[in-house]
Scaffold this motif. Structure first.
Motif, PDB file in Angstrom:
ATOM      1  N   ASP A  70       0.837  -1.199   0.000  1.00  0.00           N
ATOM      2  CA  ASP A  70       0.000   0.000   0.000  1.00  0.00           C
ATOM      3  C   ASP A  70       0.870   1.247   0.000  1.00  0.00           C
ATOM      4  O   ASP A  70       1.844   1.340   0.759  1.00  0.00           O
ATOM      5  CB  ASP A  70      -0.917   0.014   1.225  1.00  0.00           C
ATOM      6  CG  ASP A  70      -2.006  -1.040   1.121  1.00  0.00           C
ATOM      7  OD1 ASP A  70      -2.371  -1.409  -0.006  1.00  0.00           O
ATOM      8  OD2 ASP A  70      -2.487  -1.516   2.173  1.00  0.00           O
ATOM      9  N   PHE A  71       0.500   2.188  -0.858  1.00  0.00           N
ATOM     10  CA  PHE A  71       1.184   3.469  -0.941  1.00  0.00           C
ATOM     11  C   PHE A  71       0.152   4.576  -0.855  1.00  0.00           C
ATOM     12  O   PHE A  71      -1.008   4.378  -1.200  1.00  0.00           O
ATOM     13  CB  PHE A  71       1.949   3.603  -2.272  1.00  0.00           C
ATOM     14  CG  PHE A  71       3.230   2.830  -2.327  1.00  0.00           C
ATOM     15  CD1 PHE A  71       4.438   3.440  -2.043  1.00  0.00           C
ATOM     16  CD2 PHE A  71       3.231   1.492  -2.670  1.00  0.00           C
ATOM     17  CE1 PHE A  71       5.627   2.724  -2.101  1.00  0.00           C
ATOM     18  CE2 PHE A  71       4.410   0.759  -2.730  1.00  0.00           C
ATOM     19  CZ  PHE A  71       5.614   1.391  -2.441  1.00  0.00           C
ATOM     20  N   GLN A  72       0.595   5.750  -0.411  1.00  0.00           N
ATOM     21  CA  GLN A  72      -0.277   6.913  -0.323  1.00  0.00           C
ATOM     22  C   GLN A  72       0.143   7.897  -1.405  1.00  0.00           C
ATOM     23  O   GLN A  72       1.332   8.188  -1.562  1.00  0.00           O
ATOM     24  CB  GLN A  72      -0.136   7.551   1.058  1.00  0.00           C
ATOM     25  CG  GLN A  72      -1.042   8.736   1.273  1.00  0.00           C
ATOM     26  CD  GLN A  72      -0.917   9.300   2.687  1.00  0.00           C
ATOM     27  OE1 GLN A  72      -0.016   8.949   3.430  1.00  0.00           O
ATOM     28  NE2 GLN A  72      -1.829  10.172   3.041  1.00  0.00           N
ATOM     29  N   PHE A  73      -0.846   8.403  -2.177  1.00  0.00           N
ATOM     30  CA  PHE A  73      -0.541   9.388  -3.215  1.00  0.00           C
ATOM     31  C   PHE A  73      -0.247  10.725  -2.557  1.00  0.00           C
ATOM     32  O   PHE A  73      -1.028  11.214  -1.741  1.00  0.00           O
ATOM     33  CB  PHE A  73      -1.719   9.527  -4.194  1.00  0.00           C
ATOM     34  CG  PHE A  73      -1.510  10.604  -5.216  1.00  0.00           C
ATOM     35  CD1 PHE A  73      -0.497  10.500  -6.156  1.00  0.00           C
ATOM     36  CD2 PHE A  73      -2.311  11.725  -5.232  1.00  0.00           C
ATOM     37  CE1 PHE A  73      -0.299  11.491  -7.101  1.00  0.00           C
ATOM     38  CE2 PHE A  73      -2.120  12.731  -6.172  1.00  0.00           C
ATOM     39  CZ  PHE A  73      -1.108  12.614  -7.113  1.00  0.00           C
ATOM     40  N   LEU A  74       0.909  11.314  -2.895  1.00  0.00           N
ATOM     41  CA  LEU A  74       1.292  12.591  -2.309  1.00  0.00           C
ATOM     42  C   LEU A  74       1.000  13.759  -3.243  1.00  0.00           C
ATOM     43  O   LEU A  74       0.239  14.653  -2.919  1.00  0.00           O
ATOM     44  CB  LEU A  74       2.781  12.590  -1.939  1.00  0.00           C
ATOM     45  CG  LEU A  74       3.213  11.595  -0.860  1.00  0.00           C
ATOM     46  CD1 LEU A  74       4.707  11.700  -0.620  1.00  0.00           C
ATOM     47  CD2 LEU A  74       2.452  11.848   0.429  1.00  0.00           C
ATOM     48  N   TYR A  75       1.637  13.762  -4.425  1.00  0.00           N
ATOM     49  CA  TYR A  75       1.461  14.888  -5.342  1.00  0.00           C
ATOM     50  C   TYR A  75       1.917  14.505  -6.755  1.00  0.00           C
ATOM     51  O   TYR A  75       2.533  13.471  -6.983  1.00  0.00           O
ATOM     52  CB  TYR A  75       2.226  16.125  -4.854  1.00  0.00           C
ATOM     53  CG  TYR A  75       3.706  15.903  -4.641  1.00  0.00           C
ATOM     54  CD1 TYR A  75       4.624  16.099  -5.676  1.00  0.00           C
ATOM     55  CD2 TYR A  75       4.194  15.496  -3.412  1.00  0.00           C
ATOM     56  CE1 TYR A  75       5.969  15.888  -5.484  1.00  0.00           C
ATOM     57  CE2 TYR A  75       5.546  15.286  -3.199  1.00  0.00           C
ATOM     58  CZ  TYR A  75       6.435  15.488  -4.244  1.00  0.00           C
ATOM     59  OH  TYR A  75       7.773  15.270  -4.052  1.00  0.00           O
ATOM     60  N   GLU A  76       1.596  15.414  -7.672  1.00  0.00           N
ATOM     61  CA  GLU A  76       1.967  15.266  -9.080  1.00  0.00           C
ATOM     62  C   GLU A  76       3.069  16.269  -9.361  1.00  0.00           C
ATOM     63  O   GLU A  76       2.990  17.424  -8.951  1.00  0.00           O
ATOM     64  CB  GLU A  76       0.719  15.595  -9.907  1.00  0.00           C
ATOM     65  CG  GLU A  76       0.854  15.356 -11.370  1.00  0.00           C
ATOM     66  CD  GLU A  76      -0.442  15.659 -12.104  1.00  0.00           C
ATOM     67  OE1 GLU A  76      -0.336  16.190 -13.224  1.00  0.00           O
ATOM     68  OE2 GLU A  76      -1.531  15.382 -11.579  1.00  0.00           O
ATOM     69  N   GLN A  77       4.127  15.801 -10.049  1.00  0.00           N
ATOM     70  CA  GLN A  77       5.239  16.693 -10.371  1.00  0.00           C
ATOM     71  C   GLN A  77       5.577  16.499 -11.842  1.00  0.00           C
ATOM     72  O   GLN A  77       6.215  15.512 -12.207  1.00  0.00           O
ATOM     73  CB  GLN A  77       6.431  16.360  -9.476  1.00  0.00           C
ATOM     74  CG  GLN A  77       7.615  17.269  -9.656  1.00  0.00           C
ATOM     75  CD  GLN A  77       8.719  16.952  -8.668  1.00  0.00           C
ATOM     76  OE1 GLN A  77       8.616  16.051  -7.849  1.00  0.00           O
ATOM     77  NE2 GLN A  77       9.797  17.700  -8.754  1.00  0.00           N
ATOM     78  N   GLY A  78       5.101  17.407 -12.682  1.00  0.00           N
ATOM     79  CA  GLY A  78       5.290  17.259 -14.129  1.00  0.00           C
ATOM     80  C   GLY A  78       4.538  16.035 -14.616  1.00  0.00           C
ATOM     81  O   GLY A  78       3.337  15.912 -14.389  1.00  0.00           O
ATOM     82  N   ASP A  79       5.251  15.110 -15.262  1.00  0.00           N
ATOM     83  CA  ASP A  79       4.593  13.872 -15.709  1.00  0.00           C
ATOM     84  C   ASP A  79       4.884  12.706 -14.764  1.00  0.00           C
ATOM     85  O   ASP A  79       4.694  11.554 -15.107  1.00  0.00           O
ATOM     86  CB  ASP A  79       4.981  13.532 -17.152  1.00  0.00           C
ATOM     87  CG  ASP A  79       6.467  13.237 -17.314  1.00  0.00           C
ATOM     88  OD1 ASP A  79       7.238  13.568 -16.394  1.00  0.00           O
ATOM     89  OD2 ASP A  79       6.844  12.669 -18.354  1.00  0.00           O
TER      90      ASP A  79
END
Length: 187
Positions: A70-79
């Protein structure tokens, strides 16, 4: 773990021709002449290609167990999309293409399951349902039958979905992330 060719079932992941393959369909064939075999449709987990292969009962293949974390989505950085392992706090960066169209449904703090093989990510699964707000919904056209008339609407993530006529702009709805379809109003 070694298994016989006739024991391959849909969903099994095997190592074949130096790559990882998932069995999509299997069909046990017993011809009138010759030995029985298992006709298996395989999908490559690394590049998505498909292959039809025959496995005899006497052949053995290596069945692979994938680690699910299991992982937690943190943020989007470019692609790139950045996820964090909640146990070790290590960060994992994945290409947007790896997640595909469903990347639009990622929300801050969302928990996802990543399938790993020898610590290399080869698959990701998002929650089956998410709650999103409608930012744009067409007005109801008078005279339309209410039975099956759905109208287009745009959700806060920019994805278009068909919703019932009573859904207005600003309402929150529950959406199926696999089919990208409206389920019901959110509570």
């Amino acid at each position: 773990m070694k298994i016989n060719g006739n024991e391959i079932r849909p969903g099994n992941v095997i190592e074949h021709n130096g790559s990882l393959w998932a069995a999509v369909k299997t069909n046990a064939v017993k011809p009138g002449k010759g030995g029985a075999f298992n006709q298996v449709e395989l999908k490559n987990l690394l590049d998505g290609t498909k292959l039809n292969e025959r496995f005899r009962a006497s052949e053995t293949v290596e069945r692979v167990r994938l680690e699910q974390k299991d992982f937690q989505f943190l943020y989007e950085q470019g692609d790139m999309l950045v996820f964090m392992d909640n146990e070790t706090y290590e960060q994992l960066e994945l290409q947007k293409d790896f997640v595909g169209d469903r990347a639009a449904f990622l929300q801050d703090g969302m928990m996802v399951t990543v399938e790993l093989y020898e610590d290399k990510p080869i698959g990701i699964s998002l929650p089956d349902q998410v709650v999103l707000a409608i930012v744009e919904a067409d007005p109801v056209v008078k005279g339309q039958t209410a039975a099956s008339s759905y109208k287009p609407a745009v959700m806060e993530n920019g994805v278009r979905v068909m919703v019932p006529p009573f859904i207005e702009s600003g309402e929150r709805i529950l959406v199926d992330t696999n089919e990208i379809t409206y389920i019901r109003r959110a509570d």
